[in-house]
Design a protein around this motif. Structure first.
Motif, PDB file in Angstrom:
ATOM      1  N   PHE A   1      23.067 -41.078 100.896  1.00 49.88           N
ATOM      2  CA  PHE A   1      22.590 -39.971 100.069  1.00 49.88           C
ATOM      3  C   PHE A   1      23.751 -39.122  99.570  1.00 49.88           C
ATOM      4  N   MET A   2      24.716 -38.855 100.432  1.00 48.82           N
ATOM      5  CA  MET A   2      25.860 -38.033 100.029  1.00 48.82           C
ATOM      6  C   MET A   2      26.684 -38.733  98.941  1.00 48.82           C
ATOM      7  N   LYS A   3      26.804 -40.052  99.034  1.00 49.32           N
ATOM      8  CA  LYS A   3      27.494 -40.817  97.989  1.00 49.32           C
ATOM      9  C   LYS A   3      26.711 -40.741  96.676  1.00 49.32           C
ATOM     10  N   TYR A   4      25.391 -40.826  96.785  1.00 50.43           N
ATOM     11  CA  TYR A   4      24.530 -40.733  95.599  1.00 50.43           C
ATOM     12  C   TYR A   4      24.704 -39.382  94.913  1.00 50.43           C
ATOM     13  N   GLN A   5      24.666 -38.309  95.688  1.00 49.09           N
ATOM     14  CA  GLN A   5      24.814 -36.961  95.135  1.00 49.09           C
ATOM     15  C   GLN A   5      26.165 -36.792  94.442  1.00 49.09           C
ATOM     16  N   LYS A   6      27.204 -37.290  95.078  1.00 51.12           N
ATOM     17  CA  LYS A   6      28.549 -37.176  94.516  1.00 51.12           C
ATOM     18  C   LYS A   6      28.637 -37.923  93.195  1.00 51.12           C
ATOM     19  N   CYS A   7      27.977 -39.062  93.118  1.00 48.67           N
ATOM     20  CA  CYS A   7      27.993 -39.847  91.883  1.00 48.67           C
ATOM     21  C   CYS A   7      27.266 -39.118  90.758  1.00 48.67           C
ATOM     22  N   GLN A   8      26.166 -38.435  91.076  1.00 54.05           N
ATOM     23  CA  GLN A   8      25.437 -37.704  90.033  1.00 54.05           C
ATOM     24  C   GLN A   8      26.277 -36.537  89.492  1.00 54.05           C
ATOM     25  N   LEU A   9      27.040 -35.903  90.371  1.00 56.26           N
ATOM     26  CA  LEU A   9      27.942 -34.836  89.924  1.00 56.26           C
ATOM     27  C   LEU A   9      29.033 -35.398  89.018  1.00 56.26           C
ATOM     28  N   GLN A  10      29.519 -36.569  89.369  1.00 58.14           N
ATOM     29  CA  GLN A  10      30.532 -37.232  88.556  1.00 58.14           C
ATOM     30  C   GLN A  10      29.974 -37.547  87.167  1.00 58.14           C
ATOM     31  N   LEU A  11      28.760 -38.060  87.114  1.00 55.69           N
ATOM     32  CA  LEU A  11      28.128 -38.376  85.836  1.00 55.69           C
ATOM     33  C   LEU A  11      27.881 -37.115  85.016  1.00 55.69           C
ATOM     34  N   ALA A  12      27.502 -36.035  85.683  1.00 56.53           N
ATOM     35  CA  ALA A  12      27.286 -34.768  84.974  1.00 56.53           C
ATOM     36  C   ALA A  12      28.575 -34.284  84.331  1.00 56.53           C
ATOM     37  N   ALA A  13      29.691 -34.433  85.058  1.00 56.62           N
ATOM     38  CA  ALA A  13      31.003 -34.046  84.512  1.00 56.62           C
ATOM     39  C   ALA A  13      31.353 -34.898  83.302  1.00 56.62           C
ATOM     40  N   TYR A  14      31.103 -36.201  83.399  1.00 56.25           N
ATOM     41  CA  TYR A  14      31.364 -37.088  82.267  1.00 56.25           C
ATOM     42  C   TYR A  14      30.473 -36.741  81.075  1.00 56.25           C
ATOM     43  N   ALA A  15      29.218 -36.407  81.373  1.00 59.31           N
ATOM     44  CA  ALA A  15      28.286 -36.062  80.295  1.00 59.31           C
ATOM     45  C   ALA A  15      28.783 -34.858  79.506  1.00 59.31           C
ATOM     46  N   LEU A  16      29.278 -33.840  80.204  1.00 62.35           N
ATOM     47  CA  LEU A  16      29.839 -32.666  79.530  1.00 62.35           C
ATOM     48  C   LEU A  16      31.094 -33.043  78.753  1.00 62.35           C
ATOM     49  N   GLY A  17      31.896 -33.943  79.327  1.00 61.32           N
ATOM     50  CA  GLY A  17      33.092 -34.407  78.638  1.00 61.32           C
ATOM     51  C   GLY A  17      32.761 -35.211  77.387  1.00 61.32           C
ATOM     52  N   LEU A  18      31.753 -36.052  77.469  1.00 66.57           N
ATOM     53  CA  LEU A  18      31.325 -36.835  76.309  1.00 66.57           C
ATOM     54  C   LEU A  18      30.885 -35.930  75.168  1.00 66.57           C
TER      55      LEU A  18
ATOM     56  N   LYS B   1      20.453 -30.124  85.574  1.00 68.82           N
ATOM     57  CA  LYS B   1      20.614 -29.476  86.883  1.00 68.82           C
ATOM     58  C   LYS B   1      21.947 -29.839  87.518  1.00 68.82           C
ATOM     59  N   TYR B   2      22.311 -31.106  87.415  1.00 69.07           N
ATOM     60  CA  TYR B   2      23.593 -31.539  87.974  1.00 69.07           C
ATOM     61  C   TYR B   2      24.771 -30.980  87.188  1.00 69.07           C
ATOM     62  N   LYS B   3      24.598 -30.777  85.898  1.00 67.16           N
ATOM     63  CA  LYS B   3      25.658 -30.152  85.101  1.00 67.16           C
ATOM     64  C   LYS B   3      25.975 -28.763  85.635  1.00 67.16           C
ATOM     65  N   GLN B   4      24.934 -27.989  85.947  1.00 67.73           N
ATOM     66  CA  GLN B   4      25.162 -26.646  86.471  1.00 67.73           C
ATOM     67  C   GLN B   4      25.832 -26.693  87.835  1.00 67.73           C
ATOM     68  N   LYS B   5      25.413 -27.649  88.666  1.00 70.40           N
ATOM     69  CA  LYS B   5      26.059 -27.809  89.969  1.00 70.40           C
ATOM     70  C   LYS B   5      27.534 -28.163  89.799  1.00 70.40           C
ATOM     71  N   TRP B   6      27.815 -29.012  88.819  1.00 71.93           N
ATOM     72  CA  TRP B   6      29.200 -29.387  88.563  1.00 71.93           C
ATOM     73  C   TRP B   6      30.022 -28.179  88.122  1.00 71.93           C
ATOM     74  N   LEU B   7      29.476 -27.368  87.234  1.00 72.63           N
ATOM     75  CA  LEU B   7      30.203 -26.192  86.751  1.00 72.63           C
ATOM     76  C   LEU B   7      30.488 -25.218  87.898  1.00 72.63           C
ATOM     77  N   ASP B   8      29.569 -25.120  88.841  1.00 75.25           N
ATOM     78  CA  ASP B   8      29.808 -24.285  90.025  1.00 75.25           C
ATOM     79  C   ASP B   8      30.968 -24.839  90.858  1.00 75.25           C
TER      80      ASP B   8
END
Length: 278
Positions: A190-207, A240-247
């Motif tokens: 689960f922790m790996k899954y969560q970390k991956c979603q944060l990574q994708l959120a960061a990429y999404a903002l970058g895209l 939601k993950y985008k906001q978590k990433w920005l935090d």
């Protein structure tokens, strides 16, 4: 805009060159704010060679993914690879993954831009990346990263990430019904899954900032020896993950980075005390 190179190391951490200067990678920020670096170092010490094996495996499966998505499905580039490594590792982790990748309608990006679009994101080292300067107008608090997949699926834009893992990922924290023997594995998954979603959120903002693409879906592909998993999150969850990433980015720039700089200054002071004035 072609950079001479894109990836570099600053104080032991991966960075990418961008129009906003050298920005920390998404994985650098996550590594500094999530989990314990010391714990990973202890694990690597107890399991010599495992870290290098995992890196080799991940590189090989990512290479297959890239070639497959670009239509180069005979994998002839592997002709000089160790046959045992292909049979025992690549083939086992690749099993079932191609069928899932076949569902894409159009490939826009596979490690690098798939056609002439966005070629300016590639440096002379062959590495592509996207970036964001962050939310603050007064100072750059940005990040950069290299997405694995951008494609379309049933008319929707997908941002995808590929992981290889010895154990499955889990999208939910283990509950009271989870057997004790499975609890640790599921918690880690689960922790790996969560970390991956944060990574994708960061990429999404970058895209969105770099090439003006806003993903409708994020897909995580997890290749294991037994099976290939796919996790899909929709737009409202991505937000939601985008906001978590920005935090997390705020924490990195306001807490982690200043403490690192302070440590460097203190070490320089110690070294300076030992300099012979002669």
């Amino acid at each position: 805009m072609l950079f001479r190179s894109t990836r570099l190391t600053i104080n032991g951490s991966r960075h990418y060159k961008t129009p906003f200067g050298s920005l920390p990678s998404v994985t650098t920020i996550l590594g500094a704010t999530q989990g314990s670096k010391a714990a990973l170092e202890r694990w690597a010490k107890k399991n010599p060679g495992k870290k290098e094996q995992a890196a080799r495996r991940g590189t090989a499966i990512h290479a297959r993914m890239e070639h497959y998505l670009l239509g180069q499905k005979d994998f002839s580039y592997e002709e000089n690879e160790d046959p045992e490594f292909i049979k025992d590792t690549i083939e086992r982790f690749w099993n079932g993954l191609s069928e899932k990748l076949d569902k894409f309608d159009k490939v826009i990006w596979a490690e690098n831009p798939a056609n002439d679009d966005f070629q300016w994101t590639i440096g002379s080292d062959g590495i592509s990346r996207v970036w964001s300067p962050g939310e603050h107008e007064s100072e750059v608090r940005g990040w950069a990263g290299a997405p694995d997949i951008i494609a379309t699926y049933k008319g929707k834009v997908v941002l995808g990430d590929l992981k290889t893992s010895n154990n499955p990922y889990y999208s939910k924290w283990p509950d009271s019904s989870t057997p004790k023997s499975e609890y640790g594995k599921k918690r880690s998954g689960f922790m790996k899954y969560q970390k991956c979603q944060l990574q994708l959120a960061a990429y999404a903002l970058g895209l969105e900032h770099t090439i003006n693409i806003i993903p409708d879906l994020c897909m995580t592909f997890v290749a294991t020896k037994e099976d290939s998993q796919v996790f899909v999150i929709q737009k409202h969850t991505i937000e939601k993950y985008k906001q978590k990433w920005l935090d997390i980015v705020t924490k990195y720039y306001e807490e982690v980075l200043p403490s690192k700089k302070k440590a460097v200054v203190e070490m320089e002071g110690i070294d300076g005390d030992n300099i012979d004035p002669k």
